[in-house]
Design an enzyme around this catalytic site. Structure first.
Site, short mmCIF file in Angstrom:
data_model
loop_
_atom_site.label_atom_id
_atom_site.label_comp_id
_atom_site.label_asym_id
_atom_site.label_seq_id
_atom_site.Cartn_x
_atom_site.Cartn_y
_atom_site.Cartn_z
N ASP A 1 53.49 36.08 37.91
CA ASP A 1 52.35 36.84 37.40
C ASP A 1 52.67 38.34 37.36
O ASP A 1 53.65 38.81 37.94
CB ASP A 1 51.15 36.58 38.32
CG ASP A 1 49.82 36.80 37.63
OD1 ASP A 1 49.80 37.32 36.49
OD2 ASP A 1 48.79 36.45 38.23
N ASP B 1 42.68 35.74 32.99
CA ASP B 1 42.14 34.72 33.91
C ASP B 1 40.79 34.22 33.42
O ASP B 1 39.98 34.98 32.86
CB ASP B 1 41.93 35.32 35.30
CG ASP B 1 43.22 35.45 36.08
OD1 ASP B 1 44.30 35.22 35.51
OD2 ASP B 1 43.14 35.78 37.28
#
Length: 473
Positions: free
Chosen positions: A156, A215
């Site tokens: 990430d 997200d």
């Protein structure tokens, strides 16, 4: 660029959207046990943020974790692949890495670290062109893959390696980023790599899957937030518009499903995201505490498994949020059509399966409605952010597979469907049994399965070949 496109999209469970940074090894073990009790077939158990002391100090474990190899072994013994989350290019200002090696950070013209965006206080970008940082990446990922035994890596905040600034190497930002990611790929070998928060095209050939949006979140949207912030709506927008990447550049990752009822998501919102995940065919990961998922949530998630190969998004470029996704079953020319209402008010939605089938007559089922058979279009009032999901097939004077419990109408799983000598023969490539709904003409009947209406029968298709006999009335 030698794009990596694995044959099968992984399924799994992730700790993030329930436990966030408070996760412990015991939480992971508890959910592995709950998944085993449930019996849902998932590939990966992924430990997310919270196991490490700080961003940058990935091999220094936080309270609640004491032996990653032992946790990995428990996951594998339960029949899953062990996965883990890291942000290898994103460095916490108060980490030991930043204190010991300030020369490994991307800097501005005055020698100060470049701001990489706040997370746990100030955050910096790793200068992956520095020989010391390059070796640190190799050592870190050798530890994770070889010593800990992890085979699935979610990486990430990868953009941090491509921030503008001064570097040790005289290269472009894209070259620096690709060097860092290539260093990781070399260290991990054939481990599965999911990119996230990443520059897309410079990642091609180095990642197996890519998160294609921000997200998701346990809410639809949060007023005042930018479109790049976490939100269910923001994740959906990007999945729809970046479906073209799937199985061309990598496997798409739409982010996790949240099917528990303890979020702010409505039933229609959970259904619409499940339909989107099922019909587009990317990675399929659950991120709820398993014990909090009720029977309806479990059934909804099961209906998205296993992943199909791919679906088609209709209307990309015409509108910000395309409202139709179509998934075709080549074995017998059937389809699943998801027609979404992305508005904040209820709306009437109509699906005419004839628009998607090369047939003069069609039969169709509302996959979230009753089991009644429709000869043509289906029209419903759909709640805000909800979906009308229609399964359909060409009409026939022989039994047809019109619908499946699988939300994508088992598009990839049913590989052969044929009427032979008074029987319907179906071949399934799925590893688990699945229910399908047959449209049965009035002239024939069968003693197999469950009679739903005078025109429909539900039967179970097992892995391999299943034969359903029919007799004349």
């Amino acid at each position: 660029m030698d794009a990596r496109v694995p044959a099968a999209a992984p399924t799994g469970w992730c700790s993030w959207y329930h436990y966030f940074t408070e996760v412990t090894a015991d939480d992971v073990r508890d959910n592995v046990g709950a998944l085993d009790d449930w019996g849902v077939p998932l590939d990966v158990i992924q430990i997310d943020d919270g196991y490490e002391q700080a961003f940058g100090d990935w091999r220094t474990l936080a309270d609640g974790f004491d032996d990653m190899r032992a946790l990995r072994d428990d996951i594998v013994d339960a029949g899953h692949t062990a996965g883990i989350w890291l942000a290898p290019f994103y460095v916490q200002a108060d980490s030991q890495l930043a204190a010991d090696h300030p020369e490994w950070l991307i800097t501005d013209g005055a020698g100060a670290p470049v701001d990489a965006g706040a997370r746990h206080g100030p955050m910096y970008g790793l200068d992956v062109t520095h020989p010391g940082a390059t070796e640190w990446l190799r050592e870190t990922f050798r530890t994770v893959v070889e010593e800990w035994g992890i085979e699935y890596l979610k990486l990430d905040f990868l953009y941090a390696a491509a921030l503008p600034g001064e570097r040790h190497g005289d290269v472009t930002r894209a070259q620096a980023y690709r060097h860092g990611l290539a260093t990781i790929r070399e260290a991990v070998g054939d481990a599965f790599v999911l990119g996230c928060g990443a520059p897309g095209f410079p990642s091609v050939g180095l990642v197996d899957a890519m998160r294609v949006g921000p997200d998701t979140a346990p809410y639809w949207r949060r007023e005042g937030d930018a479109a790049s912030e976490p939100a269910h709506e923001n994740a959906i927008r990007n999945v729809l518009n970046r479906q073209f990447c799937h199985r061309r550049l990598w496997l798409n990752d739409p982010d996790c499903q949240l099917v528990r009822t303890t979020t702010d998501l409505t039933d229609p919102e959970r259904r619409s995201f499940a339909a989107l995940v099922a019909l587009t065919g990317g990675t399929n990961v659950l991120s709820d505490a398993v014990d909090e998922i009720d029977a309806a949530g479990r059934d909804l998630f099961e209906r998205t498994l296993p992943p199909v190969d791919t679906g088609s998004v209709v209307g990309v470029g015409d509108t910000e949020l395309p409202a139709r996704v179509v998934c075709r079953r080549s074995a017998d020319d059937a389809v699943a059509v998801a027609a979404f209402n992305w508005d904040d008010e209820a709306a009437t939605v109509r699906v005419d399966p004839a628009e998607y089938l090369d047939a003069d007559a069609v039969v169709a089922v509302d996959a979230f409605g009753d089991d009644g058979l429709h000869d043509g279009p289906i029209e419903r009032e759909v709640p805000p952010h909800g979906v009308l999901l229609v399964h359909a097939a060409p009409a026939s004077d022989e039994p047809r597979v019109v619908a499946a419990h699988h939300l994508a109408n088992a598009a990839t799983q049913l590989t052969h469907v044929e009427c032979v000598g008074g029987s319907l023969v179906m071949t399934s490539a799925a590893e688990q049994p699945m229910n399908v709904t047959l449209a049965v003409p009035p002239s024939v009947t069968t003693s197999v399965g469950e009679q739903l209406t005078d025109r429909t029968v539900r039967v179970t298709v097992h892995p391999g070949e299943t034969t359903i006999p029919f007799t004349e009335r």
